[in-house]
Design an enzyme around this catalytic site. Structure first.
Site, PDB file in Angstrom:
ATOM      1  N   CYS A 143       0.812  -1.228   0.000  1.00 21.32           N
ATOM      2  CA  CYS A 143       0.000   0.000   0.000  1.00 21.32           C
ATOM      3  C   CYS A 143       0.840   1.271   0.000  1.00 21.32           C
ATOM      4  CB  CYS A 143      -0.931   0.005   1.206  1.00 21.32           C
ATOM      5  SG  CYS A 143      -2.105  -1.355   1.173  1.00 21.32           S
ATOM      6  N   ASN A 173     -10.143   0.111   0.202  1.00 23.59           N
ATOM      7  CA  ASN A 173      -8.678   0.207   0.146  1.00 23.59           C
ATOM      8  C   ASN A 173      -8.215  -0.331  -1.198  1.00 23.59           C
ATOM      9  OD1 ASN A 173      -5.923  -0.094   0.441  1.00 23.59           O
ATOM     10  ND2 ASN A 173      -6.036  -0.988   2.494  1.00 23.59           N
ATOM     11  N   HIS A 221      -3.285   7.544   2.367  1.00 22.95           N
ATOM     12  CA  HIS A 221      -3.688   6.222   1.896  1.00 22.95           C
ATOM     13  C   HIS A 221      -5.049   5.908   2.504  1.00 22.95           C
ATOM     14  CE1 HIS A 221      -3.958   2.105   0.923  1.00 22.95           C
ATOM     15  NE2 HIS A 221      -3.668   1.655   2.125  1.00 22.95           N
TER      16      HIS A 221
HETATM   17  N1  ACO Z   1     -18.156  -8.261  10.047  1.00 21.46           N
HETATM   18  C1  ACO Z   1     -18.522  -8.575  11.295  1.00 21.46           C
HETATM   19  N2  ACO Z   1     -17.633  -8.951  12.238  1.00 21.46           N
HETATM   20  C2  ACO Z   1     -16.339  -8.979  11.906  1.00 21.46           C
HETATM   21  C3  ACO Z   1     -15.893  -8.664  10.614  1.00 21.46           C
HETATM   22  C4  ACO Z   1     -16.859  -8.291   9.668  1.00 21.46           C
HETATM   23  N3  ACO Z   1     -16.540  -7.948   8.403  1.00 21.46           N
HETATM   24  N4  ACO Z   1     -14.550  -8.786  10.585  1.00 21.46           N
HETATM   25  C5  ACO Z   1     -14.166  -9.179  11.798  1.00 21.46           C
HETATM   26  N5  ACO Z   1     -15.236  -9.303  12.593  1.00 21.46           N
HETATM   27  C6  ACO Z   1     -15.296  -9.722  13.998  1.00 21.46           C
HETATM   28  C7  ACO Z   1     -14.138 -10.568  14.383  1.00 21.46           C
HETATM   29  O1  ACO Z   1     -14.364 -11.919  14.028  1.00 21.46           O
HETATM   30  C8  ACO Z   1     -14.117 -10.367  15.860  1.00 21.46           C
HETATM   31  O2  ACO Z   1     -15.099 -11.190  16.425  1.00 21.46           O
HETATM   32  P1  ACO Z   1     -14.828 -11.932  17.839  1.00 21.46           P
HETATM   33  O3  ACO Z   1     -14.636 -10.846  18.824  1.00 21.46           O
HETATM   34  O4  ACO Z   1     -16.072 -12.714  18.011  1.00 21.46           O
HETATM   35  O5  ACO Z   1     -13.598 -12.762  17.608  1.00 21.46           O
HETATM   36  C9  ACO Z   1     -14.558  -8.933  16.047  1.00 21.46           C
HETATM   37  O6  ACO Z   1     -15.192  -8.567  14.805  1.00 21.46           O
HETATM   38  C10 ACO Z   1     -13.408  -7.988  16.296  1.00 21.46           C
HETATM   39  O7  ACO Z   1     -12.381  -8.268  15.340  1.00 21.46           O
HETATM   40  P2  ACO Z   1     -11.099  -7.364  15.226  1.00 21.46           P
HETATM   41  O8  ACO Z   1     -10.287  -7.813  14.069  1.00 21.46           O
HETATM   42  O9  ACO Z   1     -10.430  -7.272  16.546  1.00 21.46           O
HETATM   43  O10 ACO Z   1     -11.825  -5.978  14.893  1.00 21.46           O
HETATM   44  P3  ACO Z   1     -11.233  -4.547  14.863  1.00 21.46           P
HETATM   45  O11 ACO Z   1     -12.029  -3.661  15.712  1.00 21.46           O
HETATM   46  O12 ACO Z   1      -9.749  -4.536  15.037  1.00 21.46           O
HETATM   47  O13 ACO Z   1     -11.549  -4.113  13.364  1.00 21.46           O
HETATM   48  C11 ACO Z   1     -10.361  -3.922  11.294  1.00 21.46           C
HETATM   49  C12 ACO Z   1     -10.998  -4.853  12.286  1.00 21.46           C
HETATM   50  C13 ACO Z   1     -11.440  -3.027  10.716  1.00 21.46           C
HETATM   51  C14 ACO Z   1      -9.716  -4.747  10.205  1.00 21.46           C
HETATM   52  C15 ACO Z   1      -9.327  -3.067  12.029  1.00 21.46           C
HETATM   53  O14 ACO Z   1      -8.468  -3.849  12.785  1.00 21.46           O
HETATM   54  C16 ACO Z   1      -8.507  -2.257  11.093  1.00 21.46           C
HETATM   55  O15 ACO Z   1      -8.998  -1.406  10.397  1.00 21.46           O
HETATM   56  N6  ACO Z   1      -7.172  -2.497  11.094  1.00 21.46           N
HETATM   57  C17 ACO Z   1      -6.301  -1.793  10.223  1.00 21.46           C
HETATM   58  C18 ACO Z   1      -6.343  -2.535   8.965  1.00 21.46           C
HETATM   59  C19 ACO Z   1      -5.858  -1.696   7.883  1.00 21.46           C
HETATM   60  O16 ACO Z   1      -6.041  -0.491   7.860  1.00 21.46           O
HETATM   61  N7  ACO Z   1      -5.238  -2.370   6.968  1.00 21.46           N
HETATM   62  C20 ACO Z   1      -4.785  -1.797   5.842  1.00 21.46           C
HETATM   63  C21 ACO Z   1      -3.550  -0.953   6.126  1.00 21.46           C
HETATM   64  S1  ACO Z   1      -2.271  -1.418   5.175  1.00 21.46           S
HETATM   65  C22 ACO Z   1      -2.891  -1.696   3.734  1.00 21.46           C
HETATM   66  O17 ACO Z   1      -3.518  -0.802   3.222  1.00 21.46           O
HETATM   67  C23 ACO Z   1      -2.765  -3.048   3.148  1.00 21.46           C
END
Ligand code: ACO
Length: 324
Positions: free
Chosen positions: A118, A281, A251
């Site tokens: 990214c 993204n 980004h």
């Molecule tokens: N729908 C519903 N529930 C979901 C989903 C979904 N799409 N995805 C995950 N969950 C659930 C998980 O299973 C978990 O359930 P559990 O508690 O029963 O185990 C719960 O939601 C929490 O999961 P987390 O992964 O801890 O959720 P978080 O609040 O961290 O949000 C997210 C996830 C949105 C991916 C977040 O971590 C994030 O944005 N991280 C940064 C990712 C990013 O920006 N990546 C790209 C940057 S680099 C690049 O561009 C490649």
């Protein structure tokens, strides 16, 4: 003594596949246990575009380059380098850049891909800037183009809802003694964190599945601290403060990360270009797509100082400052 050469962003262009898919449509189509509300609240993403069969990183990149050249009032005769950032090349070789070069009808110069996930667009911009400053090129197409829909695990709701397809390009030209152009670029990587955001397997690997794997929380924590340091570094290197920034073009991974960067820079969302709601993204394509949108709708104006930042797999991260 000759005057200093700088790399000026003379034109921007974007291309999005025709098909735009809402969160609800995606959930129904892929049988995902998710909701529009969950995705919007955690990420800000409402829709994403997906490439049609036959559309590739190179075909989308060609369209974005043509738009960038048109906005610059330039032609393929002005292009002497094509640098493509992509994690989803058409093939291991020829490079996607060479395919774009050929598709555009550029018959001289050179073309190559670089890999920084990214952060790829910031890396490619940095290479273009260095080549222009050292006289190796005078007209460089810098392209980010991605078809992440082909490297997603549709059974992993934690990643497959986050990404979309598209391409963006800028045409960077050499100008002598200019008051505008790229002021500086700042690149970083830390390979110790490679496992938290990776494509598991690929062309030269002996295992893996070839899809995106991400430890979302870990990535989030790195993103906020590393991007904050990168923007500070870029401003300090130029003796500038957050008041000088007209537009932040981050980004587009997650609205919460974008908002955190806006707060850090004391910039309201009215001075941040946001596309993540409609594009999701698009990895290396996200910044040039945002630039293409904001230069066309009149938000980014000549003379504006634009701060760009990105983080991605590697980990890689960086920032760039440009005066338009
Ligand atoms: N729908 C519903 N529930 C979901 C989903 C979904 N799409 N995805 C995950 N969950 C659930 C998980 O299973 C978990 O359930 P559990 O508690 O029963 O185990 C719960 O939601 C929490 O999961 P987390 O992964 O801890 O959720 P978080 O609040 O961290 O949000 C997210 C996830 C949105 C991916 C977040 O971590 C994030 O944005 N991280 C940064 C990712 C990013 O920006 N990546 C790209 C940057 S680099 C690049 O561009 C490649």
């Amino acid at each position: 003594m000759g005057s200093v050469i700088s790399g000026v962003i003379a034109g921007t262009g974007g291309y999005l596949p025709a098909r735009s898919v809402s969160n609800d449509e995606l959930a129904a189509e892929k049988h995902l246990d998710t909701t529009d509300a969950w995705i919007v609240e955690r990420t800000g993403i409402r829709r994403r575009h997906f490439a049609a069969d036959g559309e590739t990183a190179s075909s989308m990149g060609i369209a974005a380059c043509q738009a960038a050249l048109a906005q610059a009032g330039a032609s393929v005769a002005d292009v002497d380098a094509v640098i493509v950032a992509t994690a989803t090349p058409d093939s291991a070789f020829p490079s996607t850049a060479a395919r774009i070069q050929g598709g555009l009808g550029v018959t001289r110069g050179f073309a190559f891909d670089l890999s920084a996930a990214c952060t790829g667009f910031i890396y490619a911009l940095s290479v273009a800037d260095a080549m222009i400053r050292t006289g190796q090129a005078r007209g460089v197409l810098v392209v980010g183009t991605e078809v992440y829909s082909r490297i997603l695990d549709w059974s992993d709701r934690g990643t497959c809802v986050l990404f979309g397809d598209g391409a963006g390009a800028v045409f960077v030209v050499a100008e002598e003694g200019s008051t505008r152009g790229l002021l500086s670029t700042h690149l970083h990587s830390d390979g110790r964190h490679g496992d938290i955001l990776q494509v598991d397997g690929g062309a030269g690997s002996t295992g893996g599945t070839g899809v995106v794997r991400m430890a979302g929380r870990e990535v989030f924590k790195h993103a906020v601290t590393k991007l904050a340091a990168a923007v500070d570094e870029a401003l300090a290197a130029n003796g500038l403060g957050h008041d000088d920034v007209a537009w932040l073009v981050p980004h587009q991974a997650n609205i919460r990360i974008i908002e955190a960067m806006g707060r850090k820079l004391h910039l309201g969302l009215d001075r941040v270009v946001v596309t993540v709601d409609r594009h999701a993204n698009t990895s290396a394509a996200s910044i040039p797509l945002a630039l293409a949108e904001a230069t066309r709708d009149g938000r980014i104006k000549p003379g504006d100082l634009v701060l760009m930042e990105a983080i991605g797999g590697g980990l890689t991260w960086g920032a760039a400052l440009a005066r338009f």
